[in-house]
Design an enzyme around this catalytic site. Structure first.
Site, PDB file in Angstrom:
ATOM      1  N   ASN A  32      26.132  -8.277 -54.142  1.00 27.34           N
ATOM      2  CA  ASN A  32      25.443  -9.554 -53.872  1.00 27.34           C
ATOM      3  C   ASN A  32      26.428 -10.718 -53.716  1.00 27.34           C
ATOM      4  O   ASN A  32      26.011 -11.857 -53.514  1.00 27.34           O
ATOM      5  CB  ASN A  32      24.393  -9.857 -54.953  1.00 27.34           C
ATOM      6  CG  ASN A  32      25.020 -10.159 -56.305  1.00 27.34           C
ATOM      7  OD1 ASN A  32      26.244 -10.191 -56.428  1.00 27.34           O
ATOM      8  ND2 ASN A  32      24.191 -10.383 -57.300  1.00 27.34           N
ATOM      9  N   PHE A  73      29.541  -0.279 -60.235  1.00 28.43           N
ATOM     10  CA  PHE A  73      30.421  -1.295 -60.836  1.00 28.43           C
ATOM     11  C   PHE A  73      29.714  -2.636 -61.015  1.00 28.43           C
ATOM     12  O   PHE A  73      30.127  -3.441 -61.837  1.00 28.43           O
ATOM     13  CB  PHE A  73      31.645  -1.546 -59.932  1.00 28.43           C
ATOM     14  CG  PHE A  73      32.516  -0.354 -59.731  1.00 28.43           C
ATOM     15  CD1 PHE A  73      33.536  -0.072 -60.629  1.00 28.43           C
ATOM     16  CD2 PHE A  73      32.329   0.503 -58.663  1.00 28.43           C
ATOM     17  CE1 PHE A  73      34.347   1.035 -60.455  1.00 28.43           C
ATOM     18  CE2 PHE A  73      33.129   1.612 -58.484  1.00 28.43           C
ATOM     19  CZ  PHE A  73      34.138   1.880 -59.380  1.00 28.43           C
ATOM     20  N   THR A 117      32.501   0.736 -71.105  1.00 31.40           N
ATOM     21  CA  THR A 117      33.406  -0.241 -71.706  1.00 31.40           C
ATOM     22  C   THR A 117      33.887   0.144 -73.100  1.00 31.40           C
ATOM     23  O   THR A 117      33.174   0.832 -73.852  1.00 31.40           O
ATOM     24  CB  THR A 117      32.692  -1.609 -71.799  1.00 31.40           C
ATOM     25  OG1 THR A 117      33.522  -2.520 -72.539  1.00 31.40           O
ATOM     26  CG2 THR A 117      31.359  -1.512 -72.513  1.00 31.40           C
ATOM     27  N   TYR A 141      26.715  -7.276 -74.109  1.00 36.25           N
ATOM     28  CA  TYR A 141      27.377  -6.589 -72.983  1.00 36.25           C
ATOM     29  C   TYR A 141      27.579  -5.113 -73.304  1.00 36.25           C
ATOM     30  O   TYR A 141      27.158  -4.222 -72.546  1.00 36.25           O
ATOM     31  CB  TYR A 141      28.718  -7.273 -72.668  1.00 36.25           C
ATOM     32  CG  TYR A 141      29.611  -6.446 -71.773  1.00 36.25           C
ATOM     33  CD1 TYR A 141      29.163  -6.016 -70.540  1.00 36.25           C
ATOM     34  CD2 TYR A 141      30.890  -6.078 -72.178  1.00 36.25           C
ATOM     35  CE1 TYR A 141      29.975  -5.235 -69.722  1.00 36.25           C
ATOM     36  CE2 TYR A 141      31.698  -5.300 -71.370  1.00 36.25           C
ATOM     37  CZ  TYR A 141      31.237  -4.879 -70.146  1.00 36.25           C
ATOM     38  OH  TYR A 141      32.035  -4.099 -69.350  1.00 36.25           O
ATOM     39  N   HIS A 189      40.419 -13.587 -68.100  1.00 38.05           N
ATOM     40  CA  HIS A 189      41.266 -12.484 -68.558  1.00 38.05           C
ATOM     41  C   HIS A 189      42.714 -12.922 -68.765  1.00 38.05           C
ATOM     42  O   HIS A 189      43.223 -13.783 -68.054  1.00 38.05           O
ATOM     43  CB  HIS A 189      41.201 -11.322 -67.562  1.00 38.05           C
ATOM     44  CG  HIS A 189      39.839 -10.722 -67.488  1.00 38.05           C
ATOM     45  ND1 HIS A 189      38.985 -10.943 -66.437  1.00 38.05           N
ATOM     46  CD2 HIS A 189      39.154  -9.964 -68.372  1.00 38.05           C
ATOM     47  CE1 HIS A 189      37.842 -10.330 -66.675  1.00 38.05           C
ATOM     48  NE2 HIS A 189      37.917  -9.726 -67.839  1.00 38.05           N
TER      49      HIS A 189
END
Ligand code: UDP
Length: 327
Positions: A32, A73, A117, A141, A189
């Site tokens: 998207n 992903f 994760t 998450y 990050h």
């Protein structure tokens, strides 16, 4: 194979797409572009600009492209954000994943790879962390990924869907040659933020806490080169017909935040000022993977295990793309 890659315009998805195409596979990217970049998508991949919440678009993607496998992903991926906005994760990540799984099964596609994760391991009892470690999601998450892993478990049993759940530790680096790399907005990050200081885009980096019980007081993480992650996806894809599987994916070596900053100083030649700030909520002190299972079962072995190489490749990308993909 023909592979539907959701999130194929994002950091890891775009690099896996390019590796699949380099190995002769065909890829249909479904993204998207909320976080991804059109320019990151390999030119030989088909591209569908749509949202996983849009069931009709998803159905059309499967109807138009007879895919053999799905790699998922597309997701919200930030621990901290999930603590502030839980429904983005317990809602969107879960319902979008569910939509995708429903269409996958409805279209008789039997191969599925999930990005999972290390945030499943909030309170690890053993380090490095193996697949036998108790699951304790550290945030909404992590929980959202665990819910998808559980759905896969049941779809394997009930519908014959073969899956691989790949639990990434800290993905880092860039495709060698500097063609594809990390471009998040806002960036959160560590390695890209440190390299932004080296590019004079930030004055300093903030170290989130130096009072952890680690060798220098800062958090320890396991940084894995994105190309090594990509190879793990492709090996897992080829092995799926022999059965479903779950792997922890890291280098097996821990580096402290200070260690990462020092390596970035060496690679860039910049002094990279660092200041100490408070701890970031949700950060465990130490997360290092044991990837023995994927090494033994699939013969996976990292091509770029050294942190210096990881930082060199990241630096090549950031230096040549100071504004990322430029959109
Ligand atoms: N970190 C930091 N300063 C920053 C960003 C990250 O000290 O500006 C630390 C963070 O607390 C963690 C490590 O760097 O210990 C890696 O964080 P990142 O967000 O890159 O990945 P995560 O481990 O959250 O997946």
């Amino acid at each position: 194979m023909k592979v539907l890659v959701t999130g194929g315009a994002g950091y890891i998805g775009s690099i896996v797409t390019a590796e699949l195409i380099a190995q002769g596979d065909h890829v249909v990217v479904f993204d998207n572009l909320s976080q991804g970049h059109r320019a990151a998508v390999h030119p030989e991949a088909a591209f569908i600009h749509a949202d996983l919440a849009d069931r009709a678009a998803l159905r059309a993607a499967f109807d138009t492209h007879q895919v053999d496998a799905v790699m998922h992903f597309a997701s919200n991926t930030l621990v901290g954000e999930s603590m502030a906005q839980p429904f983005l994760y317990l809602g969107n990540n879960v319902t979008n994943g569910l939509n995708l799984l429903q269409e996958t099964v409805a279209h008789n596609v039997h191969r599925f790879i999930l990005s999972s994760t290390a945030n499943l391991f909030d309170k690890p009892e053993r380090m490095p962390i193996s697949e036998k470690e108790r699951i304790v999601p550290g945030s909404p998450y992590g929980e959202s990924k665990y819910i998808l892993e559980r759905m896969l478990h049941w779809l394997d049993r009930v519908s014959g869907l073969r899956y691989a759940a790949l639990r990434y530790f800290n993905a880092a680096g860039a495709a060698p040659g500097g063609e594809r790399g990390e471009d998040h907005s806002p960036e959160t990050h560590l390695i890209p933020l440190v390299l932004q200081v080296a590019l004079n885009q930030r004055e300093h980096v903030t170290i989130f806490g130096d009072d952890y019980e680690t060798r220098d007081g800062t958090c320890v993480r396991d940084y894995i080169h994105v190309i090594d992650l990509a190879q793990a996806h492709i090996l897992a894809l080829r092995a799926l017909d022999e059965g479903s599987r779950t792997y922890n994916l890291g280098n097996g070596q821990g580096f402290t935040v200070r260690g990462v900053i020092d390596t970035c100083r060496e690679v860039t030649g910049h002094s990279i000022p660092a200041v100490i700030g408070p701890r970031r909520p949700g950060d465990p002190a130490d997360l290092v993977a044991s990837s023995d299972r994927i090494r033994e079962e699939l013969g996976w072995s990292p091509r770029y295990p050294s942190l210096r190489t990881i930082v060199e490749h990241a630096w090549e990308w950031h230096r040549t793309h100071p504004h990322g993909y430029g959109d």
